[in-house]
Each structure stands twice: as C-alpha cells, then as structure tokens.
Design an enzyme around this catalytic site. Structure first.
Site, PDB file in Angstrom:
ATOM      1  CE  LYS A  52      39.115 -13.304  -9.302  1.00  0.00           C
ATOM      2  NZ  LYS A  52      39.181 -13.943 -10.678  1.00  0.00           N
ATOM      3  CG  HIS A  56      39.574 -11.621  -4.299  1.00  0.00           C
ATOM      4  ND1 HIS A  56      38.613 -11.352  -5.161  1.00  0.00           N
ATOM      5  CD2 HIS A  56      40.693 -13.537  -3.830  1.00  0.00           C
ATOM      6  CE1 HIS A  56      38.135 -13.086  -4.700  1.00  0.00           C
ATOM      7  NE2 HIS A  56      39.379 -14.205  -4.493  1.00  0.00           N
ATOM      8  CG  HIS A  66      35.189 -14.475  -1.242  1.00  0.00           C
ATOM      9  ND1 HIS A  66      35.527 -13.979  -0.740  1.00  0.00           N
ATOM     10  CD2 HIS A  66      34.835 -15.715  -2.616  1.00  0.00           C
ATOM     11  CE1 HIS A  66      36.924 -14.256  -0.909  1.00  0.00           C
ATOM     12  NE2 HIS A  66      36.839 -15.194  -2.725  1.00  0.00           N
ATOM     13  NE  ARG A  85      47.190 -17.919  -8.407  1.00  0.00           N
ATOM     14  CZ  ARG A  85      45.570 -18.341  -8.306  1.00  0.00           C
ATOM     15  NH1 ARG A  85      44.760 -18.587  -8.606  1.00  0.00           N
ATOM     16  NH2 ARG A  85      44.819 -17.319  -7.641  1.00  0.00           N
ATOM     17  CE  LYS A  89      44.382 -17.067 -11.840  1.00  0.00           C
ATOM     18  NZ  LYS A  89      43.331 -16.886 -12.130  1.00  0.00           N
ATOM     19  CB  CYS A 101      41.880 -21.754  -6.766  1.00  0.00           C
ATOM     20  SG  CYS A 101      43.194 -23.585  -6.723  1.00  0.00           S
ATOM     21  CB  SER A 102      37.561 -20.380  -9.869  1.00  0.00           C
ATOM     22  OG  SER A 102      37.336 -19.211 -10.448  1.00  0.00           O
ATOM     23  CD  GLU A 161      41.571 -15.634  -3.108  1.00  0.00           C
ATOM     24  OE1 GLU A 161      40.976 -15.863  -1.686  1.00  0.00           O
ATOM     25  OE2 GLU A 161      42.193 -15.789  -3.796  1.00  0.00           O
ATOM     26  CD  GLU A 163      39.349 -18.267  -2.292  1.00  0.00           C
ATOM     27  OE1 GLU A 163      38.912 -17.477  -2.794  1.00  0.00           O
ATOM     28  OE2 GLU A 163      39.640 -19.079  -2.129  1.00  0.00           O
TER      29      GLU A 163
END
Length: 244
Positions: A52, A56, A66, A85, A89, A101-102, A161, A163
C-alpha cells in the site's frame, strides 16, 4: 439545515488535503502501509503486487495503478451513507466521501476475479472494520458490482491515488447499525437524494472538502444511478472502464 449524525463536530474538522511528511504518520495507518495491493494495467489485468505504501507514494507526479473499490450503501429510505475520513488517513484526510473506499488485497480470496467476488469480499471486510457494518448485513451476495472507473489524483507532495476503482452498491432493507472506528472515520451522515446538493454546499461553506473520486462519481455518474436505484441491477456495465 440538514440533521447531522456526527460523532465529531464538522466545525472542528481539519481542512488538510494530504499529509506533507512521511515522518508524521499515525501508527495505525502506518501499519496498514505494508498491506499487499493488486497492480493492474489500464484494462484491469493484474500485473503484479505492491505494498500500500508503494501504491500511494508519488514519484514523478504519479503512483502505480492498482485495484480499488468504492462502496455505496443505501438504507430502506434510499438514503446514501457518507463518511468523513479521519484526520490520520494517509491520503485525503478529513474529507467526506462515499460509504467505504479501500483496496482488495493480493490474497487468494480477494484476488478472485470471477464476478468481482474478490473485490466484493474486500468491501465486506473493510466496511465492517471502518463502520462496524456486520457481514450479515453486507453479505458478498448482496453487494452489487456496478462498473469501474479509472482516475488519478495527488493528495500531497508525498502521497496520491491512481486507481482502477470498482463501483459497488448495497441496498439494505433497514438502516444498518453503525459503530465507526475512530482510526478510520470521524463522522457519518445518511443523505437523501434531494438533499445531496445542499449537503455539498454546506461542506463548501464550512471549508470541508470531498475526495476526488467521490467528486467525479457524484457529478458524472451517481445522479443517474440514484434516480434509478430501484432497477440498479439493470444498469450494470462490466465492459466499460470510465476514465477520468
């Protein structure tokens, strides 16, 4: 004025768009940076794995593409559950976004691509961790895989991000009992379709932002889906990857 189901005041929330220092990470969030994510190409073909942290970390203005998901939970009144959030975070702290969201992890269970079952398992896992929604309420079978988007957005000089994001919907027969984790979430809100624009204007007035993926979805895609929630299953599109 909208009623708030907050367990921390919006007025006291931070306005940061990202953390500026790699050395100032929250210990819980830093521990999560070792989780293995699934690297994909622009057509969603798995091409490898990375932590992770690596997924990021911004380098040269971008970060590795990803697989991710964005889950939208609606209650029996067709209200959408949103979350703010937590301040700790790694990316986009303090911002409002959709329900959960993940990322699916690079494990056997969450890498399974048939009917996006791996991604749906990841959503079930994370929504229980973040919001306390039980697996019996968020069953894998009831989580609908709607479509996919591809986007990128910097959060700070260090983090961002990039994604390929699976859009997932869950319609609950009753309002789920919530028990948000303070490490992940600082506020929650059930919002009716007719109140969404007022809700967003109120956030803007308070100087509180929303995540870039939720902004894209709420502007470009969500209004049509929400208006047609009763027949959402007919709107599944597993061929298109909406690119922003």
């Amino acid at each position: 004025m909208l009623g708030r189901a907050l367990f921390r005041s919006l007025a006291s929330s931070g306005h940061r768009a990202g953390l500026g220092s790699l050395s100032a990470l929250d210990p819980v969030q830093e521990a999560l940076l070792s989780e293995p994510c699934i690297l994909v190409d622009s057509m969603d073909k798995a091409v490898g794995t990375a932590s992770k942290r690596d997924c990021h970390a911004m380098e040269g203005g971008t970060s590795p593409l990803h697989r991710a998901f964005s889950l939208f939970i609606f209650n029996e009144k067709d209200e959408l559950l949103l979350q703010q959030r937590s301040d700790t975070k790694i990316t986009f702290p303090s911002l409002w976004t959709n329900t959960c969201c993940s990322h699916p992890l690079a494990t056997v269970d969450e890498s399974e691509e048939r009917d996006a079952v791996g991604v749906r398992r990841a959503a079930q896992r994370r929504v229980e961790i973040e919001l306390g929604v039980s697996s019996s309420v968020a069953s894998v079978e009831d989580i609908l895989y709607l479509t996919r988007i591809l986007y990128s957005a910097p959060s700070s000089g260090d983090w961002g991000e990039h994604e390929l994001d699976y859009i997932l919907f869950l319609r609950s027969a009753a309002t789920p009992e919530l028990s948000p984790s303070v490490e992940e979430v600082q506020a929650v809100e059930w919002v009716a379709r007719g109140d969404m624009q007022e809700f967003l204007r109120d956030l803007e007035h308070r100087g509180v932002g929303i995540t870039p993926w939720f902004r894209l979805i709420s502007q470009k895609l969500l209004p049509f889906w929400w208006e047609n929630l009763a027949r959402i299953g007919e709107l599944q599109d597993h061929q298109t990857i909406h690119k922003f």
